[in-house]
Design an enzyme around this catalytic site. Structure first.
Site, PDB file in Angstrom:
ATOM      1  N   HIS B 420       0.847  -1.284  -0.135  1.00  0.00           N
ATOM      2  CA  HIS B 420       0.020  -0.008  -0.059  1.00  0.00           C
ATOM      3  C   HIS B 420       0.749   1.170  -0.047  1.00  0.00           C
ATOM      4  CE1 HIS B 420      -3.680   2.166   0.181  1.00  0.00           C
ATOM      5  NE2 HIS B 420      -4.424   1.633   0.743  1.00  0.00           N
ATOM      6  N   ASP B 424      -2.536   2.133  -4.437  1.00  0.00           N
ATOM      7  CA  ASP B 424      -3.649   2.131  -3.756  1.00  0.00           C
ATOM      8  C   ASP B 424      -4.847   1.174  -3.977  1.00  0.00           C
ATOM      9  OD1 ASP B 424      -2.623   4.310  -2.356  1.00  0.00           O
ATOM     10  OD2 ASP B 424      -3.453   5.691  -3.647  1.00  0.00           O
TER      11      ASP B 424
END
Ligand SMILES: Cc1cc2nc3c(=O)[nH]c(=O)nc-3n(C[C@H](O)[C@H](O)[C@H](O)COP(=O)(O)OP(=O)(O)OC[C@H]3O[C@@H](n4cnc5c(N)ncnc54)[C@H](O)[C@@H]3O)c2cc1C
Lengths: 327, 447, 468
Positions: B420, B424
């Site tokens: 992450h 995204d």
């Protein structure tokens, strides 16, 4: 071994003691033929007669004052308050008389009495009949405070309370009256001030009182499936508090959740949490101490809302997970 | 009020940047987010955007100037605002003559700088009492530890991590010999010597403890974490510790892949001598999906996200000694036949330990297939510095609603773990959706 | 009543004053009670005076040896008064040093006998005054004194112990030393160099029985070369006073075969061991360990808050052990957790040649059932020792077979008491025979013997492939 309900265990402790010791007698509202609000004393008047199972007028202050007087003369009264909520009316007798006299007489007089009274919510008895006010009495030096969670503990602790030369406030929990466990037939005592480790585990310590002991155990059962080993400690007596057992456990686990049914704000959990923070266990804490307690509202009548105001099994599971998140 | 524009620090090692070009001239109006200038660092070229709206009041540097980090390069502010003639120096410095003028600007930048410098003195570190106790007794400074708790709170676990790393180098010669002979790793041992030095007795105690662990568990074998196992252990640990993993899952209807495989089986076998596997098709489909979603084909090095040009898919192969990941280079340029050929050869070489260095290098994405086992789905761990990995489970006949009817279809669960920090959720989800579409209509692979 | 103290130390020997200084350094209010002189046995009747006399003995031997090397001096003239004076000067200097340090540490020093009362207050008795002080914690460091065995007739003769002998008036023509332990053999050396005819009577089958047998053997031979008679396995049964002008005594000595011999000597030194000074704690009910005070690893007695260290608790009876125990006791008394670690304790005998050892002796290793290897390296193969004319002695290392852990080292030879700390360092830092073998030593030095010893031992172990 035979099983007994919590209610029967309380009755048996009293009856056995009364057979042995003529100084012990009961007083309270409707405890005679009616058997008390929850039936704890049912059948006792038949065995011991109205001299020793004494019905009183509806005045908690008078009952308590009477017990204090009797105790000062050497009797060992056990008084019953129908609902612990009404202890407020007896508060002056308890705080200013029962708790003080032994000190003020320089030890020359003592007040060996037991005040038994049911507490807690869950029966739909609403705001004035469901509270858990044990923190009030725990604050008064001179009173001992006992909160058994099982039939076994109830019998042993009640005998210890009767044997004690100091006033003892003995909290019974309404929802626990019908719970059962193995209880020896012969009389025995459990020392006041000794906690019980109801379940051992290495990851998180839960300190739970009364009904919350059972919810904590249920939560532990759920958590073990996720690999979280919970240690459940039942202090059994709030005053004196078995600090050592709690501190040792927290030193082992580094994480602690304190649960009681009483309103969290100003509740006894705050005392336990601060005691831990002040103790040697401080240096072993690896997560903030977590407290669970009732919401700061009068207990509602609506059963759903009633449930929502006090900690439930899932709340405990959540709280434990929160303390363990960074392990 | 004029705002400073300064040379940004883009990586931990960056000390200066070279100005490549200005996109704005003095007097041009500038909007937040608009590129102002381009710089080159020791690692990459990057366009630097404006932080504030206004007019570019002053430029202090020209193209090809090498400028120290945080040096004020320009000012953006209101038309006609007065700014210094030469660069006032490092942003946030006190020696600013136009103090009144820049008061709020200075304040603001100093806040920014504070945010950048993460090193705090020990007293201000957030840490649990237990972490503090362990750190204290082992002479570890808390500010050397990165905390895993909320707001960077240091927990015992974090301190132990540091201890583990440290122990290896802090054992007496005798303790090292004893630990070696007994195959216990020094890492987990608490040293009782000065500064936590591991002494012989500490090792002896730990051997004792290990052999006492639980008498009911009969350990038949002890194996030291060494060689390949150790490498895997370290890399997995590093990945889990540094990359925030998010795993997305999806279920894919494999009916058409099954058909495709059946149809192509003969053809491929006659050319390569191998049976076409589901893995081959998944690799091909992954390559295709990656080519349409280049953001998923990225590596994260230090503070840079590198988008890789070639799409090289690593294939996790299990050996007795552990996991190994040979690489199929440039997947989109290869047909199923070639992929089949490469994959089989790599797997075979891997089993015979004949893989060459370069056959293990350069993967930009990894596929791990556990479909040959009774595994429905799992959460794979990313192979750093790659930023994503795909895990595939077994193909199972399952009732599926197709056009309002319940049909039995072969389905396969896939899980995509991504880092992450680099990617995204939405782009990753789009990639996974693309992959699902490709596998549900695999004939487009042939197009 | 005086202000209460955090810690009071009874006894100003190397155990007591070190404990007091350590506590004072940490800011505690400390009192120290000493009955006689600061520095205790060690400084006044032990380590320090014996070492001054031994240095003098070494010089006498040197001068004699130098004659053979072509360095001639006149006849050696000995002045016992001057020797004593030098000894006293050394003692005074060191005593003043301790006194200065105590003052610096703001430690109240009381001269007098300290006794701990049942309520843990401490009574201090001086010649003309008795007073009491209060203290949170107490450290007992009252040391030991010579044991005088009950031997028939002993009380009728003028015998010496280590407490009195340093102040002898004349050099005796002959001396009998009862007890061939550390103290006995050091005095044997001193007197042999002074020209006294020395006889050592030892009950065990060898002198310095606590040290490695090899060391006893070498030392026995060397003492005999100096003219010392050594009777081992022998017991003094009776002492008779002979009234000649010079106050001779006749000792009846029974040898190992049960036969009795008589032995005539002008002086008699009793050095058969030491017993603890426990009068300070006689009012308390403390657990004992034989005659000594029992303590746990924190140096605490069975009475909470009362610690004991040094000779009074038995064990090694060495000054540096007393000091190390003192620090442990002081720490625990200040609630700083500390434990005494007796793994690496060097032991030194300052005879000529010296004997120094650390760790286990071969006998102890055998008894412990450890599989070990050992080897000796002789000093006559060491360049520096040879050129100094001090080639008697050896280095002996004992190491375990599996890891090459150094279990014990015994060094015999000139100046080896200065060298033993190298072996101690290896042991305390847990270097193995391998590291010892590989460390570079300067040439020429006696210390090379240790390395040669280690390297040959290591090479053998390696060749046999036993080391892991
Ligand atoms: C001849 C000789 C040679 C030695 N050589 C060495 C050597 O080379 N190396 C070595 O390490 N060790 C040597 N020792 C041993 C060493 O001297 C002792 O181990 C050491 O002194 C013990 O220290 P201590 O502090 O326990 O007791 P001590 O040094 O005995 O000190 C105890 C002190 O307490 C005082 N005291 C006793 N009772 C009381 C009381 N009730 N109140 C107040 N004060 C009291 C005594 O006066 C004394 O000053 C030698 C000993 C002797 C006799």
């Amino acid at each position: 071994m035979r099983e007994l309900t919590y209610l029967e265990a309380v009755r048996e402790a009293m009856s056995q003691e009364m057979r042995e010791n003529n100084d012990v007698f009961l007083l309270g509202e409707d405890i005679g033929v009616y058997g008390g609000a929850f039936g704890v004393t049912r059948g006792m008047i038949e065995e011991f007669g109205p001299e020793r199972i004494r019905n009183t007028p509806i005045s908690e202050s008078a009952i308590t004052g009477g017990a204090v007087g009797a105790a000062l003369t050497g009797m060992r009264p056990i008084l019953e308050l129908q609902f612990s909520d009404f202890i407020t009316i007896a508060m002056d007798q308890l705080t200013n008389q029962a708790a003080k006299l032994r000190y003020m007489y320089g030890g020359k007089g003592s007040v060996p009495m037991v005040l038994r009274t049911p507490a807690g919510s869950g029966t739909g008895a609403a705001a004035q009949h469901s509270q858990s006010l044990e923190a009030w009495v725990a604050h008064i030096p001179g009173l001992k405070v006992v909160q058994p969670s099982t039939a076994y503990d109830a019998k042993g602790l009640l005998k210890a309370a009767i044997d004690d030369d100091n006033p003892v406030i003995f909290y019974e929990h309404k929802l626990l009256y019908k719970t059962k466990c193995e209880v020896p037939e012969e009389p025995y005592t459990i020392p006041i001030g000794k906690a019980d480790i109801k379940r051992s585990g290495g990851d998180v310590t839960i300190v739970a009182t009364a009904i919350m002991v059972h919810r904590a155990l249920e939560a532990a059962e759920k958590l073990v499936k996720e690999g979280i080993e919970v240690e459940v400690i039942d202090p059994r007596t709030l005053v004196p508090l078995d600090e050592e057992t709690i501190v040792e456990s927290v030193k082992k686990t580094g994480r602690v959740v304190v649960v009681h049914e009483a309103v969290k704000r100003g509740g006894y959990g705050g005392e336990i949490a601060s005691m831990i923070a002040e103790s040697e266990a401080f240096d072993f804490l690896d997560s903030p101490i977590k407290r669970l307690g009732g919401l700061p509202v009068p207990i509602p009548y609506n059963p759903k809302l009633e449930k929502a105001t006090v900690p439930q099994v899932d709340d405990i599971v959540e709280a434990v997970k929160e303390t363990i998140r960074f392990k | 009020m004029a705002n400073e524009v300064f040379m940004p620090k883009l990586s931990s090692t960056m000390e200066t940047g070279t100005l490549l070009q200005w996109f704005k001239e003095e007097g041009d109006s500038v909007e937040t987010g608009e590129p102002l200038f381009e710089i080159m660092t020791d690692k990459i070229n990057i366009e630097v955007e404006a932080y504030d709206d206004g007019v570019l009041l002053k430029k202090y540097y020209d193209i090809d100037d090498e400028i120290p980090v945080n040096q004020i390069i320009a000012y953006v502010g209101q038309q006609d605002e007065v700014v210094p003639d030469t660069s006032p120096g490092i942003s946030g410095n006190e020696i600013n003559e136009e103090k009144e003028l820049n008061e709020s600007a200075v304040e603001e930048t100093s806040v920014r700088i504070e945010e950048q410098s993460k090193v705090e003195p020990s007293e201000d570190v957030r840490a649990t009492p237990a972490a503090r106790r362990v750190a204290r007794s082992n002479n570890i400074l808390l500010n050397e530890i990165s905390g895993s708790g909320p707001k960077g709170r240091v927990h015992v676990k974090d301190v132990n991590q540091v201890l583990i790393q440290r122990n290896d180098s802090r054992a007496t010669p005798l303790a090292k010999k004893v630990s070696k002979a007994h195959q216990v790793s020094l890492e987990s041992i608490n040293g009782s010597g000065v500064n936590g030095k591991v002494m012989k007795n500490d090792v002896a105690k730990s051997i004792d403890r290990v052999s006492r662990v639980d008498p009911s568990i009969q350990t038949s074998q002890k194996r030291k974490l060494s060689g390949m196992r150790k490498v895997i252990a370290d890399r997995m640990q590093e990945s889990v510790n540094t990359a925030p993993h998010v795993t997305l899952t999806s279920e894919i209807d494999m009916k058409k892949v099954q058909e495709l495989r059946k149809n192509l089986m003969k053809v491929v076998e006659s050319h390569t001598g191998n049976r076409l596997s589901y893995t081959d098709i998944i690799i091909k489909a992954t390559g295709e999906a990656l080519s349409r979603h280049p953001a998923m084909n990225a590596s994260l090095n230090d503070d840079e996200i590198v988008l890789n040009n070639s799409i090289n898919v690593g294939l996790a192969v299990s050996l007795d000694e552990g996991l190994i990941v040979p690489v199929i280079q440039d997947v989109p340029s290869k047909g199923l036949r070639e992929i089949n050929d490469h994959a089989k050869r790599l797997a075979k070489n891997a089993r015979n330990q004949k893989l060459q260095e370069d056959q293990l290098k350069g993967a930009t994405f990894t596929v791990s297939n556990l479909g040959m086992y009774a595994v429905d789905a799992f959460t794979p761990i990313i192979n750093l510095p790659q930023t994503a990995i795909l895990g595939t489970g077994r193909i199972q006949e399952k009732p599926v609603v197709v056009d309002q009817e319940i049909e039995v279809r072969p389905t396969m669960a896939v899980s995509l773990s991504f880092d992450h920090r680099a990617i995204d959720g939405a782009p990753a989800a789009a990639f996974l959706t693309e992959l699902k579409q490709i596998l549900e209509n695999p004939y487009e692979l042939l197009a | 009543m005086t202000a209460p103290y955090d810690i009071t130390v009874i006894g100003g020997g190397p155990g007591g004053y070190v404990a007091a200084l350590h506590a004072a350094e940490q800011g505690k209010r400390v009192a120290l009670i000493e009955a006689k002189y600061l520095g205790g046995t060690c400084l006044n009747w032990g380590c320090i005076p014996s070492k001054t006399y031994l240095k003098q003995a070494e010089i006498i031997e040197m001068i004699k040896k130098a004659r053979d090397w072509g360095i001639e001096t006149g006849e050696i003239k000995l002045s016992i008064d001057k020797m004593k004076r030098r000894k006293d000067e050394v003692i005074h200097r060191l005593r003043n040093g301790i006194s200065y340090l105590l003052k610096q540490g703001k430690i109240d020093v009381f001269y007098g006998y300290g006794t701990i009362e049942k309520n843990h207050s401490i009574t201090i008795k001086t010649k003309d005054d008795v007073h009491t002080i209060e203290s949170e914690k107490i450290i007992v460091a009252t040391g030991s004194r010579p044991v005088v065995p009950s031997i028939q007739g002993l009380e009728q003769v003028d015998y010496d112990t280590s407490d009195t002998i340093f102040d002898m008036k004349n050099i005796p023509s002959s001396i009998a030393i009862i007890g061939g332990g550390v103290i006995g053999v050091e005095f044997a050396c001193i007197f042999a160099s002074l020209g006294t005819e020395v006889t050592v009577v030892e009950m065990a089958d060898r002198i310095i029985p606590n040290e490695d047998a090899d060391a006893s053997k070498t030392l026995t031979k060397e003492l005999e070369n100096k003219g010392v008679s050594i009777l081992t396995g022998s017991t003094v049964k009776k002492v008779t006073k002979v009234t000649k002008e010079n106050n001779y005594s006749i000792l009846s000595v029974m040898d190992g075969n049960g036969e009795t011999h008589s032995l005539e000597a002008q002086s008699l030194l009793v050095s058969v061991g030491r017993k603890p000074n426990t009068s300070a704690v006689e009012k308390l009910e403390l657990e004992k360990n034989g005659p000594f005070i029992h303590v746990n690893e924190k140096m605490e007695t069975t009475n909470k808050g009362i610690y004991a260290i040094g000779d009074v608790i038995g064990g090694y009876q060495l000054a540096h052990v007393a000091s190390a125990e003192g620090i442990v006791a002081a720490n625990n008394a200040m609630n700083v957790d500390d434990q005494f670690d007796d793994k690496v304790i060097p032991r030194c005998i300052y005879t000529l040649p010296e004997v120094a050892s650390v760790g286990m002796t071969e006998e102890e290793v055998v008894n412990a059932g450890i599989s070990y290897r050992t080897e000796r390296f002789e000093l006559h193969a060491n360049g520096k020792a040879l050129s100094a004319g001090e080639a008697v002695g050896f280095s002996k290392i004992i190491c375990d077979e599996t890891y090459g852990e150094i279990l014990g080292v015994t060094l015999v030879g000139a100046h080896v008491t200065e060298l033993i700390s190298e072996a101690s360092a290896f042991m305390s830092l847990e270097g193995t025979i391998e590291e010892a073998a590989k460390m570079i030593h300067p040439h020429p030095t006696v210390s090379e013997a240790f390395q040669e010893n280690a390297s040959s031992l290591f090479q053998k172990l390696k060749n046999q492939g036993v080391l892991v």
